[in-house]
Design a protein around this motif. Structure first.
Motif, PDB file in Angstrom:
ATOM      1  N   SER A  89       0.861  -1.191   0.000  1.00  0.00           N
ATOM      2  CA  SER A  89       0.000   0.000   0.000  1.00  0.00           C
ATOM      3  C   SER A  89       0.891   1.233   0.000  1.00  0.00           C
ATOM      4  N   MET A  90       0.859   1.993  -1.112  1.00  0.00           N
ATOM      5  CA  MET A  90       1.754   3.126  -1.270  1.00  0.00           C
ATOM      6  C   MET A  90       0.996   4.451  -1.190  1.00  0.00           C
ATOM      7  N   ILE A 131       0.173  -4.235  -5.730  1.00  0.00           N
ATOM      8  CA  ILE A 131       0.534  -2.862  -5.378  1.00  0.00           C
ATOM      9  C   ILE A 131      -0.616  -1.913  -5.683  1.00  0.00           C
ATOM     10  N   LEU A 132      -0.958  -1.082  -4.695  1.00  0.00           N
ATOM     11  CA  LEU A 132      -1.973  -0.046  -4.875  1.00  0.00           C
ATOM     12  C   LEU A 132      -1.431   1.274  -4.333  1.00  0.00           C
ATOM     13  N   ASP A 151      -4.258  10.462  -0.839  1.00  0.00           N
ATOM     14  CA  ASP A 151      -5.633  10.443  -0.337  1.00  0.00           C
ATOM     15  C   ASP A 151      -5.720   9.449   0.820  1.00  0.00           C
ATOM     16  N   ASP A 152      -5.881   9.965   2.055  1.00  0.00           N
ATOM     17  CA  ASP A 152      -5.893   9.101   3.238  1.00  0.00           C
ATOM     18  C   ASP A 152      -7.015   8.068   3.187  1.00  0.00           C
ATOM     19  N   ALA A 153      -8.215   8.524   2.876  1.00  0.00           N
ATOM     20  CA  ALA A 153      -9.369   7.615   2.842  1.00  0.00           C
ATOM     21  C   ALA A 153      -9.174   6.537   1.785  1.00  0.00           C
ATOM     22  N   SER A 210      -8.928   2.449   2.203  1.00  0.00           N
ATOM     23  CA  SER A 210      -9.809   1.589   1.401  1.00  0.00           C
ATOM     24  C   SER A 210      -9.004   0.587   0.584  1.00  0.00           C
ATOM     25  N   GLN A 211      -7.920   1.047  -0.004  1.00  0.00           N
ATOM     26  CA  GLN A 211      -7.079   0.155  -0.797  1.00  0.00           C
ATOM     27  C   GLN A 211      -6.443  -0.932   0.071  1.00  0.00           C
ATOM     28  N   ALA A 212      -6.029  -0.541   1.279  1.00  0.00           N
ATOM     29  CA  ALA A 212      -5.449  -1.525   2.201  1.00  0.00           C
ATOM     30  C   ALA A 212      -6.486  -2.577   2.579  1.00  0.00           C
TER      31      ALA A 212
END
Length: 368
Positions: free
Chosen positions: A63-64, A92-93, A98-100, A104-106
């Protein structure tokens, strides 16, 4: 009683007993055979159909924060290559600040069943939620390059960011031991920016205490955006009527924005500027003479080490960590790598020798 009848009964009784014994022996033999477990297979495995579970390929989630800067593109590619060379795979995402979206990606990576999660946090505090969600799913988390704050992070791997700041300040104070300094920091949401600043002021403070150096402008750069750094530097120049002797910027992207603001005032190349990350544009500015130095953090070393640690931890193996870094909640087991200060004099022996950038690219604008 007839003697022949008695003999007949005795023979019949003996035969019946023999048959009963044979039947009992057969039953016992069947029970023993049913409990035999082939060598190397546990009773639990045998109860699931006498089959050894197939070992699935280790999958790492990455998560980047962003891929909008040159260095993070390098991290992504090098980490992916290193993980795959170890026989694992990586998903990889990137959230691009963007914190939110990063949270969400994590969550997506967690739901995909990754064996371990590696996080480059945008917001050191907000990404604590990612660690908590991963742990609830039984997934360990490594904090890559930037420290996640206030969370039970399993391991932190980075360069010694406090040392990076010290190298910047040492380089500039050796050139300008007295004068007016500007500090253009990184994003306050990034713990690395805080560590970098701490390192810088570790070196500057004795000069400040003696009255030799005055920090006339000190400002964070929201989201690390060069446009925001440019605005900060314009404000610093205006507030001090261009009377500035040195600038320390939190990375090469912000240093580039600083130099752009200096150029607008005809001051580029006249005021020492420090950066860090060893971006190609920064290396070019150094050999051109508009940026004084950068700090080289061999990203391949970081990516390779992180990949090896991630795969080992995903397999349940122990990983030694010689240091501890407090993240506000725990003393996080940490692996800290050493950075290198780079200027015109050692450009060829560091960045170019390692193949981080080619000599042709670095010297493109100066014809060397």
């Amino acid at each position: 009683m007839d003697r022949g009848f008695v003999q007949f009964r005795m023979i019949f009784l003996t035969f019946s007993i023999a048959l009963l014994c044979m039947a009992t022996a057969c039953e016992k033999s069947h029970e023993v055979r049913g409990s035999v477990v082939p060598s190397g297979i546990s009773k639990n495995e045998e109860s699931k159909g006498d089959k050894v579970p197939h070992k699935k390929k280790i999958k790492i989630g990455f998560s980047m924060d962003t891929l909008e800067e040159e260095r993070w593109l390098k991290d992504r590619d090098l980490f992916k290559e290193a993980v795959e060379n170890l026989g694992a795979e990586v998903e990889i995402l990137a959230a691009n600040g963007d914190d939110a979206l990063q949270i969400s990606q994590a969550e997506t990576l967690i739901s995909q069943g990754v064996d371990l999660l590696v996080v480059v946090p945008h917001n050191a505090e907000a990404t604590a939620a990612i660690v908590n969600k991963a742990h609830l799913a039984g997934i360990k988390v490594i904090s890559y390059d930037r420290l996640v704050k206030n969370a039970d992070i399993d391991l932190y791997i980075s360069f010694d960011n406090e040392k990076v700041g010290e190298l910047q300040a040492e380089a500039i104070t050796s050139l300008v031991p007295k004068g007016k300094y500007v500090y253009i920091g990184g994003a306050i949401t990034d713990n690395n920016a805080i560590l970098l600043k701490k390192g810088v002021f570790n070196v500057l403070q004795p000069y400040i205490d003696r009255g030799d150096i005055t920090v006339v402008y000190d400002q964070w750069t929201q989201d690390w955006l060069p446009a925001n750094a440019f605005t900060n530097m314009q404000a610093a120049l205006k507030a001090n009527k261009n009377q500035i002797d040195a600038v320390i910027a939190a990375n090469d992207a912000t240093a580039g924005a600083v130099i752009k603001a200096l150029k607008a005032q005809g001051l580029d190349g006249k005021i020492p500027v420090a950066g860090q990350d060893a971006e190609l544009a920064a290396a070019q500015r150094i050999v051109e003479g508009t940026q004084t130095m950068t700090v080289y953090k061999p990203i391949k070393v970081l990516a390779d080490a992180a990949a090896k640690i991630a795969v080992k931890m995903a397999k349940g193996e122990e990983v030694p960590a010689g240091k501890r870094v407090n993240n506000g909640k725990i003393e996080v087991p940490s692996v800290l790598l050493m950075p290198t200060a780079v200027n015109q004099s050692n450009m060829d022996e560091t960045i170019i020798r390692d193949g981080f950038h080619s000599r042709e690219d670095v010297y493109r604008n100066v014809g060397k």
